[in-house]
Design an enzyme around this catalytic site. Structure first.
Site, short mmCIF file in Angstrom:
data_model
loop_
_atom_site.label_atom_id
_atom_site.label_comp_id
_atom_site.label_asym_id
_atom_site.label_seq_id
_atom_site.Cartn_x
_atom_site.Cartn_y
_atom_site.Cartn_z
N ASP A 72 -2.38 37.68 39.40
CA ASP A 72 -3.47 38.57 39.02
C ASP A 72 -4.11 38.19 37.69
O ASP A 72 -5.21 38.65 37.37
CB ASP A 72 -2.96 40.02 38.91
CG ASP A 72 -2.55 40.58 40.26
OD1 ASP A 72 -3.32 40.41 41.22
OD2 ASP A 72 -1.46 41.16 40.36
N ASP A 102 -4.98 45.36 44.38
CA ASP A 102 -4.15 44.95 45.51
C ASP A 102 -3.65 46.20 46.21
O ASP A 102 -3.60 47.29 45.63
CB ASP A 102 -2.97 44.12 45.00
CG ASP A 102 -2.27 43.34 46.12
OD1 ASP A 102 -2.58 43.60 47.30
OD2 ASP A 102 -1.42 42.50 45.81
#
Length: 883
Positions: free
Chosen positions: A635, A345
Site C-alpha cells: 500500500d 482494500d
C-alpha cells in the site's frame, strides 16, 4: 574465475539479471545455468564479485536531508516569500518594529509546521528492519547462516515455517509450503508455493506466481529450497520501498495554496509598482512613496495565513485525536476535509481480516453437525503447522473429542490438496479427509445424506458439484469433508488408503464483514465521500462482500431469443457483472479509457500496486481529492500518490510511517468522524482567507486610488501596518469559531479562481464605501487641509469595516442566524472598541492620530453599519452566481 568469465564461460553480471516472467517460466536447470550457480551454492570468491556488481541486499533508503536544509525548505511558500521580502524592505527603510513583527509571525508558523512533519523520516528504516537479519544458505557446498545483506543472485537458500523470505527467489523444491503474502497482495489466505513451472498465459497476475517467493513475505507452513534471483532494490519489495521514499506529488490543497500565493504575489507586485511610480511621478518624496507602497503590500498580504493555518491545523489535529485519529502531517488535515473519494482494500477495511467458519452443510445445503465434528477432528489431530482454516475450525466451537484417539495421518501436499487423519472411536476406526472439493471428488464413491449411505450416481455427483458452485459464488472459501470406516486393524496409513470414501458435506469459511461497515459506508455517503474498493482478491469474493454493503455488482438483462421444445418464443435471461473491473481489463486500457472507467466503477479486483496508482492518478486527473487507506507493504506506493494517506495502528511499520493520518481503530466510521473535523478546519481557514483578501484588497485599492488625487498620503505606512495588525488579532481566534452544519456536509476545495472572484467582488464593495468616506471627509467636512484628522477618521472606518466584514463572510447564511465563536466575537468587539478610543490614548501621537468629535465617530459607525448591510446583500448575490 576472471579468465573464465573473460572467455564467456561465466555470464557477465548483466546477464545474471533475468526478467521476472522468464524466471517463473524457465526450467530450474536452465535458471541455475543462467545464474551460473548450482544446488551446492556459490563459492566465496564469486559472492564477493556479485556483491560488488549488485550491491548489498538492502532496500532503498532515502538520503537523509540535513535538518537545517529540511527546516529552510519550509520557507519556499509564495506567501512566506512575499512576507520575507516585505520584512526585509521594512528593515532596510528603518521600520524595524514592523520587520520584527512580520518575521516573528513567519518563524513561529514555520517552526510549528517543521516539528509536526519531521517525525516521518524513519519510513525506509522501518521497512528495512522488517526483514530477518540472517538466512540459511548453501556456500561452498555447506549450509550456513549469513547476514541477509550478503545475499546475492544465485545463492541457494533454505526456508521453513516462521522464516521471512530474505530476497526474491524461485522455488526449486517445496514441501507443504505456504507463504503469507497479505502485506503485498491484500489476500487473507496464505498462498501455496511449488516448484512447478508457469506457462506464459498464467503470469499476468504476480500474486498468483506459485513458484516465486517475494522478499518480505512470511512462511507459514512447510519447507522449500530456492535460488535467489533479485536482491535489495531490484526485488518487488525493494521497488515498493523506492516508491515509498520518493518525494510525494503535490496534494490538492497544496496546489490550491500555491495558486493562491501566486495570485496574491501578482496583485501585490502590480499594486506596489503602480502606486510607487505614480507617487514618484507626482514629485512626492521617493522614500515616503516606497514606504507607502511596501506598507500597502504588507496590508494586502494575509501575513497571518501561515500561522492561522498552523493554529487551525493543530487545533483540528487535537480534536481528531480525541476521536481516535492521529494526524502526522498537519497539511493533510485540509485534504482530509476536501476528500471526495476514498480508496481502500476490502480486507481489514470492510472485513475483519480474520477467517471464520460460516457454515457446515451436507450436499443439499442443510446444516450438518457431523460435517463440523469430522472437520474438527481432522484439524485437531493433524500434526503439521495449522493453516488459518484449521485455526478457524478450532475457534468456531469446542467439541468433546474424548472418545476419539489418533492413530496416524496422511499429511497435506499440494498435489492432493487434502489431509487425512485416522482415529478410533470406541472399537471402530475412521479415516477422515478434508481438502479441496475437486480433490475430494476424486476419492469418493458414496455419499451420506440424512444418516443413510448411498452409492454415488451421476445425479448425486452433479448435486454435490452444484452445491460447491453455489457456496463459492457467495464468496466463501470451501473445503470438502469425507470419511470411511477402516476394517483392517492397521496402525499406519498412506495416500493409497484415500479411496472408496463417503462424501459427508462442505465446511465454508469467510472473512466476516465488520459490524460497523454498513453504517460507516452510509456515513461516508452522507458526507459526500464515495468508496472505491481496490483489492488483490478475486471478483467473486469481493463482489459478494460489496453486494452485502449495497454496491450494485450485477444486473439482469434479457438476452437472445430462442424457441423452446413446444414452439414458444422465449428470451434468455442473463446475469452480467457490472461495476467490477478486473486487473486484466485495466492492463488493456490506456489512461484515457481508464479515466472514464474509474468514474463509473467502484470495485477493482486482483489489482497490483502499480494499477492502484494508475486508478488513483486517473481519479485525481478527473478533479477528485483522493484518500487511500492501507496497512500493508504493497500500500505504501499508493499512499504516496493519494492526496491524503491513511493507515491503522496494526499496520506494518512502513505503512504507518508513510501515512499522513493513523486511525487508532481500523474502522471506516472513525474516518467519517475525522473528516468532519478536517472540514471544520478547512472552513475556518477559508474564513480567514475570504476576510483578509476581500477587506484588505478593498482597503488597499482605496488607499492606492486615494493617493493619486489627495495632496497627502491617505494613511501613513505605520498606520497601515497598525491597521493590519489590529484587524488580524480576531483572526488569531478563528480556529475556535463555530462552523455552520451546511459547510461540513460536502467536500470543499481551495479554489484560487473562486477566491479571486470573492476578493474582487467584495473588494469593490469595500472600496465604494471607502470612497464614500473620502467624500464625507473631504467635501462634507473639508478635512483636505487637516491630514491628521483625515487619516485618523479613515483609519477607524477601514478597521471597523474589516472587523465586521469578518462576521458577515464567515457564513453563507444571514449573519444573525449563525452564532460566531465566543473568542472571535469577544476579540472583534474588543478591537472595535479600541479603534474608537485609540485617538484619545496617550501613545496616539506615535501613530499620528488626533482626537475626533463624537458626531464624526457616530457618522463612521453609521457608514460601517450600512457597509455591513451591503455586504450581506452582496453575499446573497455572489453565492447565487458563483455557488
Amino acid at each position: 574465475m576472471v579468465d573464465e568469465q573473460a572467455e564467456g564461460i561465466i555470464p557477465a553480471e548483466e546477464n545474471l539479471v533475468c526478467s521476472a516472467e522468464d524466471i517463473v517460466c524457465m526450467p530450474s536447470s536452465d535458471l541455475l545455468a543462467r545464474l551460473n550457480t548450482s544446488l551446492t551454492g556459490l563459492n566465496d570468491e564469486e559472492v564477493e564479485k556479485r556483491l560488488e556488481a549488485f550491491g548489498p541486499n538492502e532496500v532503498a533508503r532515502k538520503r537523509k536531508t540535513p535538518i537545517l536544509i529540511e527546516f529552510l525548505s519550509h520557507f519556499r511558500s509564495p506567501l512566506v516569500i512575499i512576507l520575507m521580502i516585505a520584512a526585509t524592505i521594512s528593515g532596510i527603510l528603518g521600520e524595524l518594529i514592523n520587520a520584527i513583527i512580520i518575521l516573528s509571525i513567519v518563524l513561529a508558523s514555520v517552526i510549528l509546521d517543521f516539528t509536526q512533519e519531521y517525525r516521518a523520516e524513519g519510513a525506509a528504516e522501518a521497512l528495512r528492519k522488517r526483514v530477518t537479519t540472517t538466512a540459511t544458505v548453501f556456500r561452498n557446498g555447506t549450509k550456513r547462516d549469513i547476514e541477509i545483506s550478503n545475499l546475492v543472485p544465485g545463492d541457494i537458500i533454505v526456508l521453513s515455517a516462521g522464516d521471512i523470505v530474505p530476497a526474491d527467489a524461485r522455488a526449486l523444491s517445496a514441501r507443504d509450503f505456504f507463504a503469507d503474502q497479505s502485506a503485498l497482495t491484500g489476500e487473507s489466505f496464505p498462498v501455496e508455493k511449488t516448484a512447478e513451472l508457469l506457462t506464459p498465459e498464467n503470469i499476468t497476475d504476480t500474486g498468483k506466481w506459485s513458484n516465486y517467493l517475494f522478499m518480505g513475505t512470511s512462511v507459514t507452513n512447510g519447507t522449500a529450497t530456492a535460488v535467489i534471483v533479485k536482491t535489495g532494490s531490484s526485488s518487488q519489495y525493494g521497488e515498493i520501498v523506492k516508491k515509498s521514499v520518493e518525494k510525494r506529488p503535490e496534494t490538492e490543497f497544496e496546489t490550491g495554496l500555491r495558486k493562491f500565493g501566486y495570485l496574491i504575489m501578482q496583485v501585490t507586485f502590480a499594486l506596489i509598482l503602480v502606486v510607487f511610480f505614480i507617487n514618484a511621478l507626482f514629485k512626492r518624496d521617493i522614500l515616503e512613496s516606497l514606504l507607502f507602497a511596501v506598507a500597502l503590500a504588507v496590508g494586502l498580504t494575509p501575513e497571518l495565513l501561515p500561522m492561522i493555518l498552523s493554529l487551525n491545523l493543530a487545533r483540528g489535529a487535537n480534536a481528531m485525536s480525541k476521536k481516535g485519529v492521529i494526524v502526522k502531517r498537519l497539511a493533510a488535515m485540509q485534504n482530509f476535509g476536501s476528500m471526495d473519494i476514498l480508496c481502500a482494500d476490502k480486507t481489514g477495511t470492510l472485513t475483519e481480516n480474520r477467517i471464520e467458519v460460516i457454515l457446515h452443510v451436507d450436499m443439499e445445503g442443510k446444516d450438518a453437525d457431523k460435517v463440523f465434528l469430522y472437520s474438527f477432528l481432522n484439524s485437531t489431530y493433524q500434526t503439521g503447522l495449522r493453516s488459518p482454516l484449521d485455526e478457524a475450525v478450532l475457534k468456531y466451537k469446542t467439541v468433546d473429542t474424548g472418545r476419539y484417539q489418533r492413530i496416524d495421518e496422511i499429511p497435506f501436499d499440494f498435489v492432493r490438496k487434502r489431509l487425512s487423519i485416522a482415529v478410533t472411536e470406541d472399537n471402530a476406526r475412521l479415516l477422515i479427509t478434508k481438502g479441496a472439493p475437486e480433490e475430494i471428488d476424486k476419492i469418493i464413491s458414496r455419499y451420506e445424506l440424512g444418516g443413510e449411505i448411498t452409492g454415488l450416481t451421476g445425479a448425486a455427483r452433479n448435486k454435490i458439484e452444484k452445491q460447491y458452485r453455489d457456496l463459492s459464488s457467495q464468496g466463501f472459501r470451501v473445503l470438502g469433508v469425507c470419511y470411511r470406516d477402516v476394517e483392517e486393524p492397521q496402525s499406519t496409513f498412506s495416500i493409497a488408503d484415500e479411496r472408496d470414501m463417503i462424501f459427508l458435506g462442505f465446511i465454508a469459511f469467510t472473512d466476516p464483514l465488520k459490524e460497523t461497515a454498513g453504517e460507516s459506508l452510509e456515513q461516508l455517503r452522507q458526507a459526500g465521500i464515495k468508496l472505491k474498493v481496490l483489492t488483490g482478491d478475486n471478483e467473486i469474493v469481493t463482489g459478494k462482500i460489496c453486494q452485502q454493503l449495497g454496491f450494485q455488482v450485477s444486473q439482469v438483462r434479457r438476452g437472445r431469443r430462442y424457441v423452446d421444445s413446444v414452439g414458444h418464443v422465449m428470451r434468455s435471461i442473463e446475469v452480467e457483472p457490472i461495476n467490477i473491473v478486473r486487473s486484466s481489463e485495466i492492463e488493456a486500457m490506456n489512461d484515457v479509457a481508464l479515466a472514464r472507467v474509474v468514474e463509473g466503477a467502484d470495485i477493482f479486483t486482483r489489482v497490483t500496486p502499480a494499477q492502484k496508482n494508475r486508478i488513483m492518478n486517473a481519479l485525481r486527473a478527473n478533479g477528485h481529492v483522493v484518500g487511500y487507506i492501507g496497512d500493508g507493504i504493497n500500500d505504501t506506493p499508493s499512499m504516496k500518490v493519494a492526496d491524503v494517506s491513511i493507515s491503522v495502528m496494526n499496520a506494518v511499520d512502513i505503512a504507518k510511517e508513510s501515512a499522513d493520518i493513523i486511525l487508532l481503530r481500523n474502522d471506516l466510521k472513525v474516518i467519517s468522524e475525522g473528516v468532519i473535523e478536517g472540514r471544520k478546519t478547512f472552513a475556518n481557514t477559508l474564513k480567514y482567507i475570504f476576510t483578509t483578501t476581500s477587506a484588505n484588497f478593498g482597503n488597499m485599492l482605496s488607499m492606492a486610488g486615494a493617493s493619486l488625487f489627495l495632496p497627502f498620503l491617505p494613511l501613513l505606512p505605520v498606520q497601515i501596518l497598525l491597521n493590519n495588525f489590529l484587524s488580524d488579532l480576531p483572526a488569531a481566534t478563528i480556529a475556535t469559531d463555530n462552523v455552520d452544519p451546511e459547510l461540513i456536509q460536502q467536500p470543499r476545495r481551495l479554489d484560487a479562481k473562486f477566491i479571486r472572484n470573492f476578493m474582487i467582488t467584495f473588494g469593490i464593495v469595500s472600496s465604494i464605501f471607502d470612497f464614500l468616506t473620502f467624500g464625507l471627509l473631504l467635501w462634507g467636512l473639508h478635512l483636505q487641509d487637516v491630514p491628521a484628522q483625515f487619516r485618523t477618521a479613515w483609519f477607524i472606518e477601514s478597521l471597523l469595516t474589516e472587523l465586521f466584514v469578518a462576521l458577515v463572510v464567515r457564513t453563507r447564511k444571514l449573519s444573525i442566524r449563525s452564532r460566531p465563536g465566543k473568542y472571535l466575537l469577544i476579540s472583534t468587539i474588543g478591537v472595535a472598541a479600541l479603534a474608537f478610543i485609540i485617538p484619545y490614548l496617550p501613545f496616539a501621537g506615535i501613530f499620528s492620530f488626533v482626537p475626533l468629535p463624537l458626531w464624526l465617530m457616530a457618522a463612521l459607525l453609521g457608514i460601517t453599519i450600512v457597509y455591513v448591510i451591503s455586504v450581506e446583500l452582496t453575499k446573497r448575490y455572489f453565492y447565487a452566481r458563483f455557488g
